[in-house]
Design a protein around this motif. Structure first.
Motif: not given
Length: 259
Positions: A78-83, A96-101, A121-123
């Motif tokens: 639900x969010x994306x950051x680009x650095x 997703x809900x503040x957790x890195x995916x 990919x984190x799961x």
């Protein structure tokens, strides 16, 4: 003696039938990372004046300021950051809900013709990483960051072991699949959707035979997310899988070896 002879004849007849009935898909398979072929449909990235976008499905357009920005239409984030790390490198992080995916790092070569990528990919403490090379197939607008332009995933160098293997069990019209990432299903070969567990991007799968190939259609919330067609070689030693992701229609071809 006559009974023993008849029994032996029956056994000789039944054993070949049992062998013939065994499915070619049954067993554990491992993907050969060197034989992975990605879609010819390029990934198009723009990065200029602090604005990032890609032709993802759905498209993503956020500020490249390293901050989390809301995105819609992506079921697993639900969010994306680009650095912007430097003139040739960026990192992208989905949550997703503040957790890195997932986390992607892309670094463009000095000549701008190729780039390397590392995607994790984190799961649920079960991470998986793939590394590969991109080849530029289209230029970017003047003044853009080096990562901007059109790219094709030309090769893959490595992937976590838990991404490469999977096991099928086929008995008559029943089929099941499991893999080290905790994904699994049990289905009939009748094309009717059944529950799929272990993947936040999939909740149903339908499996059927199409000629000598087995076809899996995955979906989430009633919408098809991929169609995979698997074909086992004549010698039974390898299996080729062509996956068409939906709705982007990007394809990836995998070749797995029987273990």
């Amino acid at each position: 003696m006559k009974k023993l002879l008849i029994g032996g004849m029956l056994l000789a007849l039944l054993l070949p039938c049992h062998a013939m009935a065994q499915s070619a898909f049954d067993g554990t398979w491992k993907i050969d990372i060197n034989k992975v072929q990605a879609s010819n449909k390029p990934e198009v990235i723009t990065l200029k004046d602090g604005e990032y976008s890609c032709n993802c499905t759905p498209p993503i357009h956020v500020k490249a300021d390293g901050m989390d920005h809301a995105v819609t239409g992506h079921p697993t984030m639900d969010t994306v950051s680009v650095k912007i790390v430097d003139d040739h490198t960026i990192t992208e992080t989905g949550k997703k809900n503040g957790k890195v995916v997932y986390t992607d790092t892309t670094k463009v070569a000095d000549d701008g013709k190729t780039a390397t990528f590392e995607s994790t990919n984190e799961r649920d403490d079960n991470s998986a990483t793939v590394k590969g090379t991109l080849t530029r197939v289209g230029k970017a607008a003047a003044g853009s960051h080096a990562v901007a332009g059109s790219w094709h995933a030309s090769s893959f160098q490595s992937a976590s072991d838990n991404m490469l293997s999977y096991t099928y069990k086929v008995a008559g019209n029943d089929v099941s699949m499991s893999n080290p990432r905790g994904e699994s299903y049990k289905a009939r070969l009748d094309g009717k959707p059944v529950p799929y567990t272990g993947d936040p991007g999939t909740d149903k799968i339908a499996v059927k035979m199409v000629g000598k190939s087995m076809q899996e259609t995955t979906s989430l919330a009633g919408k098809v997310t991929s169609v995979a067609t698997m074909t086992v070689s004549a010698d039974g030693k390898s299996m080729t899988t062509v996956i068409t992701n939906k709705p982007s229609n990007r394809k990836i071809t995998l070749v797995a070896m029987k273990q």
